[in-house]
Each structure stands twice: as C-alpha cells, then as structure tokens.
Design an enzyme around this catalytic site. Structure first.
Site, PDB file in Angstrom:
ATOM      1  N   LYS A 216       0.945  -1.244   0.074  1.00  0.00           N
ATOM      2  CA  LYS A 216       0.005  -0.271  -0.077  1.00  0.00           C
ATOM      3  C   LYS A 216       1.004   1.365  -0.111  1.00  0.00           C
ATOM      4  O   LYS A 216       2.078   1.119   0.569  1.00  0.00           O
ATOM      5  CB  LYS A 216      -0.968   0.099   1.225  1.00  0.00           C
ATOM      6  CG  LYS A 216      -0.392   0.074   2.423  1.00  0.00           C
ATOM      7  CD  LYS A 216       0.215   1.462   2.922  1.00  0.00           C
ATOM      8  CE  LYS A 216       1.058   1.319   4.561  1.00  0.00           C
ATOM      9  NZ  LYS A 216       1.724   2.151   4.898  1.00  0.00           N
TER      10      LYS A 216
ATOM     11  N   ASP B 164      -2.953  -1.445   9.819  1.00  0.00           N
ATOM     12  CA  ASP B 164      -3.047  -1.465   8.507  1.00  0.00           C
ATOM     13  C   ASP B 164      -3.896  -2.706   7.938  1.00  0.00           C
ATOM     14  O   ASP B 164      -4.396  -2.929   7.053  1.00  0.00           O
ATOM     15  CB  ASP B 164      -1.795  -1.528   7.627  1.00  0.00           C
ATOM     16  CG  ASP B 164      -1.129   0.029   7.786  1.00  0.00           C
ATOM     17  OD1 ASP B 164      -1.805   0.860   8.288  1.00  0.00           O
ATOM     18  OD2 ASP B 164       0.098   0.008   7.693  1.00  0.00           O
TER      19      ASP B 164
HETATM   20  C1  SUD Z   1       2.619   4.002   9.967  1.00  0.00           C
HETATM   21  C2  SUD Z   1       1.532   3.082   9.407  1.00  0.00           C
HETATM   22  C3  SUD Z   1       0.591   3.866   8.552  1.00  0.00           C
HETATM   23  O1  SUD Z   1      -0.129   3.191   7.684  1.00  0.00           O
HETATM   24  O2  SUD Z   1       1.985   2.108   8.568  1.00  0.00           O
HETATM   25  P1  SUD Z   1       3.427   1.193   7.942  1.00  0.00           P
HETATM   26  O3  SUD Z   1       4.666   2.332   7.955  1.00  0.00           O
HETATM   27  O4  SUD Z   1       3.748   0.341   9.306  1.00  0.00           O
HETATM   28  O5  SUD Z   1       3.464   0.837   6.732  1.00  0.00           O
HETATM   29  C4  SUD Z   1       0.745   2.524  10.332  1.00  0.00           C
HETATM   30  O6  SUD Z   1       0.529   3.406  11.481  1.00  0.00           O
HETATM   31  C5  SUD Z   1       1.553   1.299  11.063  1.00  0.00           C
HETATM   32  O7  SUD Z   1       0.936   0.878  11.938  1.00  0.00           O
HETATM   33  P2  SUD Z   1       1.195  -0.770  12.562  1.00  0.00           P
HETATM   34  O8  SUD Z   1       1.337  -1.679  11.294  1.00  0.00           O
HETATM   35  O9  SUD Z   1       0.252  -0.954  13.664  1.00  0.00           O
HETATM   36  O10 SUD Z   1       2.665  -0.741  13.155  1.00  0.00           O
HETATM   37  P3  SUD Z   1       3.620  -1.902  13.656  1.00  0.00           P
HETATM   38  O11 SUD Z   1       4.730  -2.064  12.622  1.00  0.00           O
HETATM   39  O12 SUD Z   1       2.922  -2.989  14.114  1.00  0.00           O
HETATM   40  O13 SUD Z   1       4.183  -1.082  14.829  1.00  0.00           O
HETATM   41  C6  SUD Z   1       3.439  -0.826  16.094  1.00  0.00           C
HETATM   42  C7  SUD Z   1       3.605   0.098  17.042  1.00  0.00           C
HETATM   43  O14 SUD Z   1       3.840   1.277  16.381  1.00  0.00           O
HETATM   44  C8  SUD Z   1       3.254   2.260  17.330  1.00  0.00           C
HETATM   45  N1  SUD Z   1       2.041   2.937  16.690  1.00  0.00           N
HETATM   46  C9  SUD Z   1       1.454   2.352  15.686  1.00  0.00           C
HETATM   47  C10 SUD Z   1       0.203   2.600  15.065  1.00  0.00           C
HETATM   48  C11 SUD Z   1      -0.270   3.963  15.718  1.00  0.00           C
HETATM   49  N2  SUD Z   1      -1.507   4.425  15.266  1.00  0.00           N
HETATM   50  N3  SUD Z   1      -0.011   4.391  16.808  1.00  0.00           N
HETATM   51  C12 SUD Z   1       1.392   4.043  17.221  1.00  0.00           C
HETATM   52  O15 SUD Z   1       1.936   4.528  18.071  1.00  0.00           O
HETATM   53  C13 SUD Z   1       3.072   1.706  18.420  1.00  0.00           C
HETATM   54  O16 SUD Z   1       4.419   1.885  19.217  1.00  0.00           O
HETATM   55  C14 SUD Z   1       2.810   0.121  18.507  1.00  0.00           C
HETATM   56  O17 SUD Z   1       3.048  -0.648  19.199  1.00  0.00           O
END
Ligand code: SUD
Ligand code: ADP
Length: 287
Positions: free
Chosen positions: A9, A132
């Site tokens: 994505k 996500d």
């Molecule tokens: C930044 C985003 C944007 O689409 O995508 P990616 O860069 O990972 O693809 C998402 O928020 C990635 O969310 P997610 O997939 O849950 O993140 P993970 O790698 O599992 O990391 C989880 C950690 O990131 C932080 N986290 C995640 C999501 C959120 N809304 N707030 C947070 O603070 C928290 O510390 C959590 O424990």
C-alpha cells in the site's frame, strides 16, 4: 485458488495526532493498494506446514502470517490446518505494509471457512494484528481514521502508474512514532480532504496535499534519508511524490505503467538502490 495476492500500500497523505491514553496515535490517512505484491500459497491440509522464501523471515510465531492464522483459528471453529508458503518481494520495514498485507491475505483465506462470521466485524477486529490489517482485508482505496479501524471505502482511484523507491534500509515503525512524540507537530489535516476530492474527480493528488506527519520523524531517525528524498524530488520533476507510512519508501505518481517503467529506469540510472514500477490496484485486483 490457492494463491493469494498480498499487495503493498501507499499512504496518499498521513495525518498523525498525539499519542493518547491508549498508547497509540490516532491517524487520518488515505490508503491505496498497488499491484506490487507478495504471493501466498494457502491450502487446507491435514497438518500445519509453513515455508518462507526468505531465511531472514522464518515462519515462526513472530511472523504476521503465522500470527494471523492463530488469530483466525481462535475465531473460526473447524478452520483446517494450513499448508502455506510466503513468496516475499515487498521490502520489510519499508512503510509499504507488507506484513499487514500478508496477515490480511490469511484472513481472506480463512473467511472462506466462516460464512457465519460477520465480515465487517472481522475486518474491524483484525486491527488487533496491526493498524493496516483492516484496510488490507478489503484493499482498493479507503480512508482510515481512528487507529486504522474506522474505514471508509472510497471510489477506486483512477488508473495510474506508481514508482516505489527505497534506499535499501528498513525503518522501525515504533521508533518513528517515538521520534514523532519527541518532535511531532501534526499538520492541520485539511489536506486529506483535498486528496479525497482530487481522487473523486479522477485527478492525481497535488504534491502539496500528500502530507506525511511521520516524514520529519523518519528523517530524524535516518538522517541520510534527506539526501535520498532530495534526489527523488529532483528526478521526479514535478510529479506528485511523498513518503509512504513510516518510511523510508517514497512513491511517485504518474499517468500509467509505461510512465512508471520509464521513471524507475531514470531513478536506477541516478543511483537509487531499489526502484519498483507498479500501478494502483483496486479491491478486485484490477489495474
Ligand atoms: C505508519 C503506518 C501507516 O499506515 O504504516 P507502516 O509504515 O507500518 O506501513 C501504520 O500506522 C503502522 O501501524 P502498525 O502496522 O500497527 O505498526 P507496527 O509496525 O505493528 O508497530 C506498532 C507500534 O507502532 C506504534 N503505533 C502504531 C500505530 C499507531 N496508530 N500508533 C502507534 O503509536 C506503537 O508503538 C505500536 O506498538
Ligand atoms: N510476513 C511478514 N512480512 C514482513 N514483516 C513481517 C512479517 N511478519 C513479521 N514481520 C515483522 O513486522 C515488522 C514490520 O514489517 P513490514 O510490514 O514489512 O513494515 P512496515 O510496517 O514498515 O510496512 C518487521 O519488524 C518484521 O520483522
């Protein structure tokens, strides 16, 4: 059909609010699946058997594919053991959501054994596996708010070429969110509405509206990314460009697949370690 696509994505704008009492950050983002995808071979079996194409990403309980199967098995009575293989092509820790997409592919497979499970509720609850994941169960074009669990499906984006460009380094999402906590100041978020308006009229969003509140934090965690970003901006010559998710992958939008191949060759010639041409993908897999 035992092969499931797990597409990457891009975030067409990512607003991030301050961490709240849940320990997470509320977001407002438009997510779009692209055709560049991991492939998962998933079929019922009489015993569990997992294989991965990457030795550094084994199919152990930390792998999101395995975690997702366990999550599904706890909800779906009679879910058969699985023979599964992950063919991984999406870079890991790249802001492209590869792990979440792999997890969602397993949920899509498992849902074929659970006609009685309410689909929307399952999509919502799959956020327990990662922010996500609910988006990837549906795919296509959607606005994600809250902690990624409040999803509004948007009309499919116009067909467009996309180039994904990565400096060959991964970034830890939690570290980027921590950097945001130290320095973060959210944008006003109005740009997300303008991105949606542009998509509805069949236009590509303006570069200026493709905000990403995790970009400055990512640049703080990985200062060398600034030079990489500048090189991409110079090479993109005005085509819309932004960082995806928590980075470090950037994407550039253009008219079609031929354009994407041309732009990827241009980036490679200028020393970009990984430039992948692709296209946007709607939720039914149409380019
Ligand atoms: C930044 C985003 C944007 O689409 O995508 P990616 O860069 O990972 O693809 C998402 O928020 C990635 O969310 P997610 O997939 O849950 O993140 P993970 O790698 O599992 O990391 C989880 C950690 O990131 C932080 N986290 C995640 C999501 C959120 N809304 N707030 C947070 O603070 C928290 O510390 C959590 O424990
Ligand atoms: N199937 C998987 N694919 C990718 N990463 C996975 C997978 N399972 C677990 N992970 C772990 O999830 C983390 C984030 O991976 P990924 O989804 O690739 O990045 P991002 O969140 O930046 O889009 C990495 O630390 C990785 O080790």
């Amino acid at each position: 059909m035992p092969w499931y696509q797990a597409p990457a994505k891009i975030n067409l704008g990512l607003w991030v609010g301050p961490r709240d009492q849940s320990g997470f950050h509320p977001v407002d983002t438009v997510m779009q699946t692209v055709a560049f995808a991991d492939q998962l071979y998933l079929e019922p079996s009489d015993h569990m058997l997992w294989e991965s194409s990457r030795s550094d990403l084994p199919m152990d309980p930390a792998n999101l594919v395995v975690r997702s199967y366990t999550w599904c098995a706890a909800r779906i009575a009679g879910l058969p053991p699985i023979r599964g293989r992950l063919d991984k092509v999406i870079p890991v820790g790249a802001g492209l959501g590869g792990g979440s997409s792999d997890a969602a592919a397993v949920i899509r497979w498992a849902l074929t054994y659970a006609s009685e499970l309410p689909f929307s509720e399952t999509v919502h609850d799959s956020g327990e596996l990662g922010m996500d994941v609910p988006f990837f169960v549906r795919g296509g074009t959607a606005r994600a708010e809250g902690y990624g669990d409040i999803l509004t499906t948007l009309p499919p984006m116009r067909p467009a070429g996309v180039v994904l460009a990565n400096p060959g380094i991964s970034l830890s999402t939690p570290r980027v969110y921590e950097a945001y906590d130290r320095m973060g100041k959210p944008s006003d978020g109005e740009q997300i509405g303008r991105v949606i308006e542009a998509l509805k009229t069949g236009a590509l969003p303006d570069s200026g509206d493709l905000i990403n509140d995790l970009e400055e934090p990512a640049l703080a965690v990985l200062p060398a990314l600034r030079e990489f970003r500048d090189l991409l901006q110079r090479t993109a010559e005005g085509f819309p460009i932004a960082m995806s998710g928590s980075g470090p992958t950037y994407f550039i939008l253009g008219q079609d697949e031929d354009w994407a191949e041309w732009m990827a060759r241009r980036l490679t010639a200028r020393g970009v370690p990984w430039a992948q041409p692709t296209t946007v993908l709607d939720s039914w897999g149409k380019k």
